[in-house]
Design an enzyme around this catalytic site. Structure first.
Site, PDB file in Angstrom:
ATOM      1  CG  ASN A   9      33.342-101.899  95.349  1.00 50.02           C
ATOM      2  OD1 ASN A   9      32.750-101.080  95.683  1.00 50.02           O
ATOM      3  ND2 ASN A   9      34.663-101.996  95.550  1.00 50.02           N
ATOM      4  CE  LYS A  11      36.089-100.351  92.812  1.00 50.46           C
ATOM      5  NZ  LYS A  11      37.617-100.476  92.079  1.00 50.46           N
ATOM      6  CG  HIS A  98      38.476-102.462  97.468  1.00 47.44           C
ATOM      7  ND1 HIS A  98      39.458-101.818  96.971  1.00 47.44           N
ATOM      8  CD2 HIS A  98      37.860-103.263  96.487  1.00 47.44           C
ATOM      9  CE1 HIS A  98      39.102-101.940  95.586  1.00 47.44           C
ATOM     10  NE2 HIS A  98      38.251-102.724  95.330  1.00 47.44           N
ATOM     11  CD  GLU A 100      39.394 -98.881  94.395  1.00 43.83           C
ATOM     12  OE1 GLU A 100      38.363 -98.650  94.984  1.00 43.83           O
ATOM     13  OE2 GLU A 100      39.688 -99.293  93.195  1.00 43.83           O
ATOM     14  CD  GLU A 170      38.629-106.930  94.355  1.00 39.74           C
ATOM     15  OE1 GLU A 170      37.578-107.106  93.567  1.00 39.74           O
ATOM     16  OE2 GLU A 170      38.761-105.922  95.029  1.00 39.74           O
ATOM     17  N   GLY A 176      40.383-101.989  87.842  1.00 45.49           N
ATOM     18  CA  GLY A 176      39.932-100.880  87.024  1.00 45.49           C
ATOM     19  C   GLY A 176      41.079-100.715  86.016  1.00 45.49           C
ATOM     20  CB  SER A 216      39.482-105.809  84.719  1.00 46.05           C
ATOM     21  OG  SER A 216      40.063-104.733  85.017  1.00 46.05           O
TER      22      SER A 216
HETATM   23  P1  PGA Z   1      36.981-103.451  88.712  1.00 48.18           P
HETATM   24  O1  PGA Z   1      37.189-103.403  90.196  1.00 48.18           O
HETATM   25  O2  PGA Z   1      35.736-104.499  88.327  1.00 48.18           O
HETATM   26  O3  PGA Z   1      36.532-102.146  88.203  1.00 48.18           O
HETATM   27  O4  PGA Z   1      38.309-103.850  88.173  1.00 48.18           O
HETATM   28  C1  PGA Z   1      37.026-104.245  91.041  1.00 48.18           C
HETATM   29  C2  PGA Z   1      37.179-103.966  92.499  1.00 48.18           C
HETATM   30  O5  PGA Z   1      37.684-102.972  92.730  1.00 48.18           O
HETATM   31  O6  PGA Z   1      36.569-104.593  93.398  1.00 48.18           O
END
Ligand code: PGA
Length: 254
Positions: A9, A11, A98, A100, A170, A176, A216
């Site tokens: 992803n 982003k 997601h 976010e 998630e 993140g 992460s």
């Molecule tokens: P990350 O993000 O691996 O940077 O923690 C995962 C995601 O948001 O899908």
């Protein structure tokens, strides 16, 4: 069918040229280094989709995904992109739900149920994300939250529609942040999700659902996470922006 999938992803990162160049590196590495049956999905910003699909032609292990799609079929929604438009580029997957999008764009389970319907109608395969916040985990509400996200977001689908989904657990506190769920914490939730699917649909459908872990995930912790019986791969944010790290995560399945 249940698959081993590692999905990146990106982003809101990488301009057009940067995205094409990262994707070309990933394709070459997948071609040279990946021996198993795992599938790689790269979820890019809209601007890259068409070109990535062209670059991926002939590479059966690589698919392309979007990161969002609108719930309406078409119309006066300035600035939005429809599922049909995404599908017309040859894109196969779309991330929906997601955290976010839930957090910054107010996407609710109800809205996500509509987005899921529209995506499926337009032959996109949703990678549907669920997960609790730190506050919810500390209040011991995580199982209820996951159950509610499933019930309100995707359990209205019939069995055939549901079978087209990939799910991604998630935990919001792991995205993140550099803090990963332990493999035991992740496995516990993945098993819970699979059991919920079994009681809603059937054991067969539950066994055939691909459930990814995200938050992460990196080349160091992927091995232990992916070795859990109910974890079928990962949804990778930060580490998907570095071809070497991303491929090392994919290679965990070799
Ligand atoms: P990350 O993000 O691996 O940077 O923690 C995962 C995601 O948001 O899908």
């Amino acid at each position: 069918m249940r698959k081993k999938i590692v999905a990146g992803n990106w982003k809101m990162n990488l301009d057009y040229e940067e995205g094409l160049s990262l994707f070309s590196e990933v394709i070459n590495m997948v071609h040279d280094e990946i021996t198993g049956k795992q599938q790689v999905v790269v979820c890019s910003p809209f601007i890259h989709l068409h070109s990535l699909v062209q670059l991926a032609k002939g590479y059966s292990k690589i698919s392309v995904g979007a990161q969002n799609a609108h719930q309406a079929e078409s119309g006066a929604y300035t600035g939005e992109v429809s599922a049909k438009m995404i599908h017309s580029t040859g894109t196969e997957y779309v991330i929906l739900g997601h955290s976010e999008r839930r957090q910054y764009f107010g996407e609710t389970n109800e809205l996500l149920a509509k987005k899921t319907d529209t995506a499926l109608k337009n032959s996109l395969k949703p990678i549907f994300c669920i997960g609790e916040t730190l506050q919810q985990r500390e209040a011991n509400e995580h199982f209820n939250i996951i159950k509610q996200q499933l019930e309100e977001g995707v359990f209205h689908l019939d069995a055939t529609q549901f079978s087209a989904l990939v799910l991604a657990y998630e935990p919001v506190w792991a995205i993140g942040t550099g803090v990963t769920a332990t493999s035991a914490q992740a496995q516990e939730i993945h098993l819970f999700i699979r059991n919920e699917i079994a009681s809603k649909y059937s054991k067969e459908i539950a066994d055939n659902t691909t459930i990814l872990y995200g938050g992460s995930c990196n080349p160091k912790n992927a091995g232990e996470l992916f070795a859990q019986p109910d974890i079928d791969g990962g949804l990778i944010g930060g580490a998907s922006l570095k071809s070497r790290d991303f491929i090392d995560i994919v290679k965990t399945f070799n």
